[in-house]
Design an enzyme around this catalytic site. Sequence first.
Site, PDB file in Angstrom:
ATOM      1  CB  SER A 149     139.115  38.515  49.346  1.00  0.00           C
ATOM      2  OG  SER A 149     138.145  38.428  48.322  1.00  0.00           O
ATOM      3  CE1 TYR A 162     135.347  40.279  53.283  1.00  0.00           C
ATOM      4  CE2 TYR A 162     135.625  40.257  50.900  1.00  0.00           C
ATOM      5  CZ  TYR A 162     135.767  39.640  52.126  1.00  0.00           C
ATOM      6  OH  TYR A 162     136.340  38.389  52.197  1.00  0.00           O
ATOM      7  CE  LYS A 166     138.947  39.813  53.821  1.00  0.00           C
ATOM      8  NZ  LYS A 166     139.559  39.016  54.899  1.00  0.00           N
TER       9      LYS A 166
END
Length: 267
Positions: A149, A162, A166
Site C-alpha cells: 500500500s 496497518y 505494509k
Amino acid sequence: MAGTAHPGVDLSGSTAVVTGASRGIGLATAQHLAAAGANVVLTARTQEAADAAAAQVAGPGTAVGIAAHVAHEDEARACVQRTVELFGGIDILVNNAGTNPSYGPLIAQDHGRFAKTFDINLWAPILWTSLVMDASMRERGGSVINTASIGGMGHEAGIGMYNASKAALIHVTKQLALELSPRVRVNCVCPGVVRTRLAEALWKEHEQAVSSATALDRIGEPDDVAGAVTFLASDAAQWITGEELVIDGGQRLGSPAGFREETRARG
C-alpha cells in the site's frame, strides 16, 4: 468484470494462486490472470466464498476455489499441495489477503489487533512464499507479487498499525527478491485509495473529495491494480524484481488543484 485481455501478455500453461480472492483486488486479479491464460486458484476463508469467487472467473485457463485462512499454516499448506496436485506446479503467487482491524494511535492498540494485523499482512506472505518455494518454485522458478500500500510509504493518523505492516511488507519484498534470486522474482504493488470494502472508510462518505485531490481525478478500481499485477507476473516484467509499483492515480503527489489553476491561468 470477467477479465481483461492484456496484449502481449500470455500466461498460458502457467498456474497462479491468489490469496484473499473472494472480492476486490484479489478477485479482479484472478480474473485478469485467467484472461491472460493462467490457471488460477482463488482462496477465501470458506469454501462457499472461494467457489463463488471462482465462478466469476472466465478465461482460457481453469479457475478453482480452495478454502484457506492465510495465516493458518495447515490450511495454507493443504491449499498449495492441492494446487500442485491439480495443475502440476505453481508459477505465480499473489499474496493479496489483508486486514485492518485497528484504528487510532499506535499506543492505543492492544496485542490482539497487532497480532492479527501482522499475521495476515506480513506473516502470511512469508508463509505462502515459503510453501510455494518448497512445493514448486525452487525448481521451476516463478513470480511472487505482494499487495502492499502507499500507506507503507508514509504516515497517516489513525491507521499507523496497518501502514507499519505494509511498510514491513515492502521491506520483506526486497529481502525475498534477493534471497530467492535468480529463479524467482518478487515484487509488490502499492495501491492508493481503491474502491474496495477494506478501504471503504477512506472513500465511501467522501469519494468526490478524494477524487478531486487525485491527479487523475478518481479513486482507483480493483482492475487498475489487477492489470499491474498481471504485468508483474508475466515475462513482460522478466527483468524486474524487488520493486514496489505505486498505483494511486497520483495521490502521493498531493492535490493537483493549485497546479491546475496555474495551468489554466497560463493557458
